[in-house]
Design a protein around this motif. Structure first.
Motif, PDB file in Angstrom:
ATOM      1  N   LYS A   3      67.293  40.486  63.781  1.00  0.00           N
ATOM      2  CA  LYS A   3      68.275  40.394  62.495  1.00  0.00           C
ATOM      3  C   LYS A   3      67.186  40.874  61.267  1.00  0.00           C
ATOM      4  O   LYS A   3      65.965  40.377  61.184  1.00  0.00           O
ATOM      5  CB  LYS A   3      68.723  38.946  62.215  1.00  0.00           C
ATOM      6  CG  LYS A   3      69.586  38.610  63.348  1.00  0.00           C
ATOM      7  CD  LYS A   3      70.242  37.127  62.972  1.00  0.00           C
ATOM      8  CE  LYS A   3      71.106  36.612  63.963  1.00  0.00           C
ATOM      9  NZ  LYS A   3      71.295  35.073  63.862  1.00  0.00           N
ATOM     10  N   MET A  47      63.553  31.158  54.316  1.00  0.00           N
ATOM     11  CA  MET A  47      63.061  32.246  55.370  1.00  0.00           C
ATOM     12  C   MET A  47      61.670  33.028  54.502  1.00  0.00           C
ATOM     13  O   MET A  47      60.608  33.264  55.053  1.00  0.00           O
ATOM     14  CB  MET A  47      64.094  33.394  55.756  1.00  0.00           C
ATOM     15  CG  MET A  47      65.126  32.991  56.755  1.00  0.00           C
ATOM     16  SD  MET A  47      66.293  34.264  57.011  1.00  0.00           S
ATOM     17  CE  MET A  47      67.017  35.009  55.542  1.00  0.00           C
ATOM     18  N   ASP A  57      64.144  38.161  61.426  1.00  0.00           N
ATOM     19  CA  ASP A  57      64.279  37.024  62.289  1.00  0.00           C
ATOM     20  C   ASP A  57      64.573  37.448  63.697  1.00  0.00           C
ATOM     21  O   ASP A  57      65.522  38.151  64.217  1.00  0.00           O
ATOM     22  CB  ASP A  57      65.500  35.984  61.961  1.00  0.00           C
ATOM     23  CG  ASP A  57      65.544  34.784  62.828  1.00  0.00           C
ATOM     24  OD1 ASP A  57      65.042  34.862  64.047  1.00  0.00           O
ATOM     25  OD2 ASP A  57      66.223  33.784  62.452  1.00  0.00           O
ATOM     26  N   ASP A  58      63.580  37.657  64.624  1.00  0.00           N
ATOM     27  CA  ASP A  58      63.412  38.042  66.153  1.00  0.00           C
ATOM     28  C   ASP A  58      63.742  36.672  66.935  1.00  0.00           C
ATOM     29  O   ASP A  58      62.552  36.254  67.408  1.00  0.00           O
ATOM     30  CB  ASP A  58      62.330  38.798  66.240  1.00  0.00           C
ATOM     31  CG  ASP A  58      62.356  39.759  67.421  1.00  0.00           C
ATOM     32  OD1 ASP A  58      63.572  39.792  67.921  1.00  0.00           O
ATOM     33  OD2 ASP A  58      61.251  40.261  68.020  1.00  0.00           O
ATOM     34  N   GLY A  60      64.257  33.866  66.093  1.00  0.00           N
ATOM     35  CA  GLY A  60      63.588  32.481  65.631  1.00  0.00           C
ATOM     36  C   GLY A  60      62.340  32.884  65.234  1.00  0.00           C
ATOM     37  O   GLY A  60      61.844  31.771  64.518  1.00  0.00           O
ATOM     38  N   VAL A  62      60.430  34.314  62.227  1.00  0.00           N
ATOM     39  CA  VAL A  62      60.759  34.838  60.962  1.00  0.00           C
ATOM     40  C   VAL A  62      59.491  35.378  60.417  1.00  0.00           C
ATOM     41  O   VAL A  62      58.518  34.646  60.536  1.00  0.00           O
ATOM     42  CB  VAL A  62      61.235  33.813  60.110  1.00  0.00           C
ATOM     43  CG1 VAL A  62      61.622  34.356  58.601  1.00  0.00           C
ATOM     44  CG2 VAL A  62      62.464  33.218  60.866  1.00  0.00           C
TER      45      VAL A  62
END
Length: 207
Positions: A3, A47, A57-58, A60, A62
């Motif tokens: 994300k 974040m 955010d990959d 979880g 960050v």
């Protein structure tokens, strides 16, 4: 899935989007920042307490800071061709990534805000002239490097350094100012245009 948080008219967000295009990474993208959701909202500050874009955010993991994100993505998603493991090759790439962030970015800030963003706070003619002169000086440094390589910023092959530097070159050509004749830089700009990621997030992206 990866994300990416941040407005895609931000040069630093576009670094990440372009890197994903080069690496073939699928992602979800949410616009945050000026004109979109405020980065001062608690969910975003959770974040990145600096309230700056981009953030990823990959699954979880960050991470913020655009150049750190670039290095993470090539490490996590098999970008060895863009960021070789050999210390000297990697150091040369890092040199130009860091130069773009620390020297080049600082030089164009005032001119860009005055000439493109039309910021009332950036209306001092002397500061504008100084910014343009400083910016032109750094672009001449890049011109010399490109004359030596004959292709990309760190050598004859496209590398991770070309993403931040290439976006700054796009900003140079997109700002209405009198530019010196820099033929190697112009050739580099056209060379980058052959890459779909640059066409999507650089030359045809918002300045």
């Amino acid at each position: 899935m990866l994300k990416i948080y941040g407005r895609d008219n931000s040069i630093n967000v576009r670094k990440v989007l372009w890197a994903c295009a080069e690496l073939g990474i699928e992602y979800l993208h949410e616009d945050w920042g000026i004109g979109f959701r405020s980065t001062r909202e608690p969910v975003f500050l959770g974040m990145n307490p600096n309230a700056m874009v981009p953030v990823i955010d990959d699954d979880g993991f960050v991470l913020w800071e655009s150049n750190s994100i670039l290095r993470y993505l090539v490490g996590q998603y098999g970008g060895g061709a863009l960021y070789p493991a050999a210390p000297r090759e990697r150091a040369r790439i890092d040199q130009w990534i860091d130069w773009q962030a620390s020297d080049l970015n600082r030089s164009w800030s005032y001119a860009f805000m005055a000439l493109v963003r039309k910021s009332p706070a950036h209306g001092d003619a002397q500061q504008l002239a100084a910014s343009i002169e400083n910016w032109s000086g750094f672009m001449r440094v890049l011109e010399q490097q490109l004359q030596q390589t004959g292709a990309y910023v760190a050598g004859d092959a496209f590398s991770l350094a070309d993403i931040p530097v290439g976006l700054s070159v796009n900003r140079w050509f997109g700002t209405p100012l009198a530019r010196p004749d820099l033929p190697a830089l112009a050739a580099y700009y056209e060379l980058l245009t052959g890459r779909p990621g640059f066409r999507a997030f650089g030359r045809n992206g918002m300045a």
